[in-house]
Motif scaffolding. Sequence first.
Motif, PDB file in Angstrom:
ATOM      1  N   ALA A 194     -23.769 -60.071 111.585  1.00 44.92           N
ATOM      2  CA  ALA A 194     -25.071 -60.612 111.979  1.00 44.92           C
ATOM      3  C   ALA A 194     -24.986 -61.829 112.899  1.00 44.92           C
ATOM      4  O   ALA A 194     -26.000 -62.240 113.461  1.00 44.92           O
ATOM      5  N   ILE A 195     -23.795 -62.387 113.078  1.00 45.98           N
ATOM      6  CA  ILE A 195     -23.667 -63.558 113.955  1.00 45.98           C
ATOM      7  C   ILE A 195     -23.920 -63.112 115.387  1.00 45.98           C
ATOM      8  O   ILE A 195     -23.212 -62.247 115.910  1.00 45.98           O
ATOM      9  N   PRO A 196     -24.935 -63.692 116.045  1.00 44.29           N
ATOM     10  CA  PRO A 196     -25.264 -63.236 117.393  1.00 44.29           C
ATOM     11  C   PRO A 196     -24.228 -63.676 118.434  1.00 44.29           C
ATOM     12  O   PRO A 196     -23.556 -64.693 118.247  1.00 44.29           O
ATOM     13  N   PRO A 197     -24.121 -62.927 119.523  1.00 44.02           N
ATOM     14  CA  PRO A 197     -23.238 -63.343 120.616  1.00 44.02           C
ATOM     15  C   PRO A 197     -23.626 -64.741 121.103  1.00 44.02           C
ATOM     16  O   PRO A 197     -24.804 -65.092 121.141  1.00 44.02           O
ATOM     17  N   GLY A 198     -22.620 -65.531 121.435  1.00 44.04           N
ATOM     18  CA  GLY A 198     -22.872 -66.880 121.927  1.00 44.04           C
ATOM     19  C   GLY A 198     -23.114 -67.893 120.826  1.00 44.04           C
ATOM     20  O   GLY A 198     -23.457 -69.041 121.096  1.00 44.04           O
ATOM     21  N   ARG A 199     -22.949 -67.497 119.578  1.00 41.61           N
ATOM     22  CA  ARG A 199     -23.132 -68.391 118.432  1.00 41.61           C
ATOM     23  C   ARG A 199     -21.870 -68.339 117.579  1.00 41.61           C
ATOM     24  O   ARG A 199     -21.112 -67.368 117.619  1.00 41.61           O
TER      25      ARG A 199
END
Length: 122
Positions: A25-30
């Motif tokens: 669930a960790i979004p790209p760029g985070r």
Amino acid sequence: MIERSGAAPDGTDLRREAVWQVLAAIPPGRVTSYGQLARMAGLGRGARLVGRWLGQLPEDTRLPWHRVLNSQGQLSLPADHPAGREQLQRLLAEGVVVRNRRVSMARYGWPDHPHSIETASE
């Protein structure tokens, strides 16, 4: 007769699956920390366990393991190790600014930290 479900009797498979779900669930760029990932997956203070499990992922995994850093926002893998270089390159490709192998958790941390909202509005 013992029924075999394929899960370890101590619930390890369920806990590991919870970690993989939060990781996915960790979004790209985070980015997030090992400890935060453990807490969100219901493992409390299981940061080291999360680190061990991430290290056991197959090389061809699609899970975004590279988005997990230590609590200070530092890349934990050695700079001269192939996985350390891959982690750095993946983060840079997602637009994450890395200075001296460190990422601003206030800016890129996930989920959003309350302080990051205040900082952005100032």
